[in-house]
Design a protein around this motif. Structure first.
Motif, PDB file in Angstrom:
ATOM      1  N   GLN A  22     -20.437  11.905  89.838  1.00 23.73           N
ATOM      2  CA  GLN A  22     -20.667  12.029  91.270  1.00 23.73           C
ATOM      3  C   GLN A  22     -20.053  13.307  91.825  1.00 23.73           C
ATOM      4  N   GLY A  23     -19.042  13.820  91.171  1.00 27.68           N
ATOM      5  CA  GLY A  23     -18.368  15.003  91.694  1.00 27.68           C
ATOM      6  C   GLY A  23     -17.697  14.693  93.019  1.00 27.68           C
ATOM      7  N   GLY A  24     -17.484  15.731  93.807  1.00 28.17           N
ATOM      8  CA  GLY A  24     -16.889  15.561  95.115  1.00 28.17           C
ATOM      9  C   GLY A  24     -15.388  15.768  95.131  1.00 28.17           C
ATOM     10  N   ASP A  39     -18.326  19.261  90.122  1.00 25.97           N
ATOM     11  CA  ASP A  39     -19.362  20.068  90.770  1.00 25.97           C
ATOM     12  C   ASP A  39     -18.789  21.061  91.767  1.00 25.97           C
ATOM     13  N   GLY A  40     -17.465  21.050  91.986  1.00 26.88           N
ATOM     14  CA  GLY A  40     -16.873  21.890  93.016  1.00 26.88           C
ATOM     15  C   GLY A  40     -16.223  23.139  92.463  1.00 26.88           C
ATOM     16  N   THR A  41     -15.897  24.055  93.380  1.00 27.72           N
ATOM     17  CA  THR A  41     -15.315  25.334  92.973  1.00 27.72           C
ATOM     18  C   THR A  41     -14.083  25.697  93.779  1.00 27.72           C
ATOM     19  N   PRO A  94     -19.235  22.954  96.545  1.00 27.27           N
ATOM     20  CA  PRO A  94     -19.995  22.670  95.326  1.00 27.27           C
ATOM     21  C   PRO A  94     -21.005  23.759  94.979  1.00 27.27           C
ATOM     22  N   SER A  95     -21.390  23.783  93.718  1.00 27.62           N
ATOM     23  CA  SER A  95     -22.478  24.655  93.278  1.00 27.62           C
ATOM     24  C   SER A  95     -23.803  23.969  93.597  1.00 27.62           C
ATOM     25  N   THR A 146     -25.854  29.010  93.766  1.00 25.24           N
ATOM     26  CA  THR A 146     -24.758  29.604  94.517  1.00 25.24           C
ATOM     27  C   THR A 146     -23.759  28.515  94.869  1.00 25.24           C
ATOM     28  N   THR A 147     -22.658  28.895  95.491  1.00 28.54           N
ATOM     29  CA  THR A 147     -21.706  27.902  95.983  1.00 28.54           C
ATOM     30  C   THR A 147     -21.974  27.676  97.469  1.00 28.54           C
TER      31      THR A 147
END
Length: 399
Positions: free
Chosen positions: A205-207, A246-248, A286-287, A309-310
């Motif tokens: 799920q990411g986040g 999924d994040g940066t 996130p990307s 992109t982010t």
């Protein structure tokens, strides 16, 4: 001697207190949202659902207890605020239940409480405090930091007639991926975009905070009891959460709230409430993929290209409102605004105005009827949509 005689019964009662003790409370609501007119036809119709919670505590001693909260809500995208009935009547669609909190609570001294387990991190308060019909639910969707697994505590910093009582709360946590994050009744595997919760939180799920590390933090200051300003309470908070897979970038959040209760007489009072919440690097930057349109260099024909992109996002959520009470009757007027600024895939600013009136019916029951005017971001296309809705809530509380 007389004073001693009067205190003896109280002392005897205190000695008779036995543990373990169990207590519980509930705040449940049957909601109806009827939308006769909306820009998007799929928003028209009537949605009926349950939203609320049941809390229970097992006290093993005067200082130690285990606390739990079972939450009830629909988990479809948008269903908790009326959903998309598509011109019909939908009842309890995607209705679900999950454990919102389950933690050990230890209070070694007066003015100090420590918790460990699953809880709601201390941040914004509107999801718990707002009066009205949909105002609290919208805050629950946007600014509540739930599914937090870790440790936290609250300490009383000041207790003074001049400056009032000031409490500091803090927590260190990660997003809970254990079996306690399971969702019941309606259960779907990750990651269908039509749902807001899945059968269990996973890394996919990411986040924000979904990194299996205890490097996410929330702090809050709460104050009230100021002698010169009776009825005033305030709240400020800050939050930081690390990115998931999924994040940066790390997400940062800030919240501030004021509440003022003015009592006109024994029968009438007016509550003014306001809260502002902002998230920077919303979603932990996130990307994302987005589509661009160009020209094929070989043929000269129009073509679509996908780029990555982010997503830089800053989200600001504001609530202003007032509630007036006369005996068992109450009337509430509230305005809420959600502004989302993005580097790609722009979203227009959304606004909601809600007016409602209701009364306590006795035995813990209450009823409210209201109207909502909404300017919302459509699912497809640009611009803003408009919706007019009739709201209803039949509530039951047990303290």
């Amino acid at each position: 001697m007389l004073a001693a005689a009067l205190l003896l019964p109280a002392a005897a009662v205190a000695q008779d207190v036995r543990f373990p003790q169990v207590n519980w409370s509930a705040d449940l609501g049957l909601y109806g949202v009827g939308t006769p007119s909306a820009t998007d036809a799929d928003r028209e119709g009537t949605s009926i659902f349950l939203f609320g919670e049941v809390a229970a505590g097992v006290h093993l001693s005067p200082e130690f207890s285990v606390q739990g909260v079972l939450a009830l809500e629909p988990i479809g995208e948008g269903d908790a605020t009326g959903g998309f009935p598509d011109g019909g009547v939908i009842g309890f669609r995607r209705q679900a239940a999950y454990i919102e909190a389950l933690y050990a609570d230890w209070r070694p001294t007066d003015g100090l409480a420590l918790q460990a387990g699953r809880f709601v991190a201390p941040f914004a308060r509107g999801y718990h405090d707002f009066p009205g019909i949909l105002t609290r639910i919208r805050a629950h969707e946007i600014s509540m930091i739930g599914d937090s697994l870790g440790v936290g505590g609250t300490v009383n910093l000041l207790s003074d007639l001049t400056f009032g009582d000031v409490d500091l709360s803090g927590s260190v946590f990660t997003l809970d991926r254990t079996f306690l994050s399971s969702t019941f009744v309606t259960s779907r595997s990750c990651c269908d975009p039509r749902y807001e919760r899945y059968s269990r939180i996973t890394a996919a799920q990411g986040g924000p905070a979904n990194n299996a590390q205890f490097n996410n933090f929330a702090f809050a200051l709460d104050g009230d009891g100021i002698a010169a300003l009776p009825g005033l309470s305030w709240h400020v908070a800050a939050l930081t959460r690390a990115p998931g897979q999924d994040g940066t970038a790390r997400e940062w959040g800030y919240a501030a709230a004021l509440r003022y209760l003015h009592r006109w007489n024994a029968e009438q009072s007016t509550l003014f409430f306001a809260e502002g919440v902002q998230f920077r690097n919303g979603g932990a930057r996130p990307s994302v993929e987005f589509t661009t349109f160009g020209t094929d260099p070989d043929t000269g024909d129009p073509t679509e290209m996908t780029e990555t992109t982010t997503l830089a996002e800053r989200q600001t959520f504001i609530t202003l409102g007032a509630q007036h009470r006369i005996g068992p009757w109450r009337g509430t007027l509230a305005w809420q605004r959600l502004q989302t600024k993005r580097s790609v895939d722009a979203v227009p600013t959304e606004n909601w105005i809600e007016a409602s009136f209701g009364r306590a019916l006795g035995a813990g029951f209450s009823a409210d009827l209201g109207y909502q005017y909404a300017r919302y971001a459509p699912e497809e296309g640009g611009g803003l949509g408009t919706a007019h809705s009739i709201l209803f809530r039949l509530g039951w509380t047990r303290e």
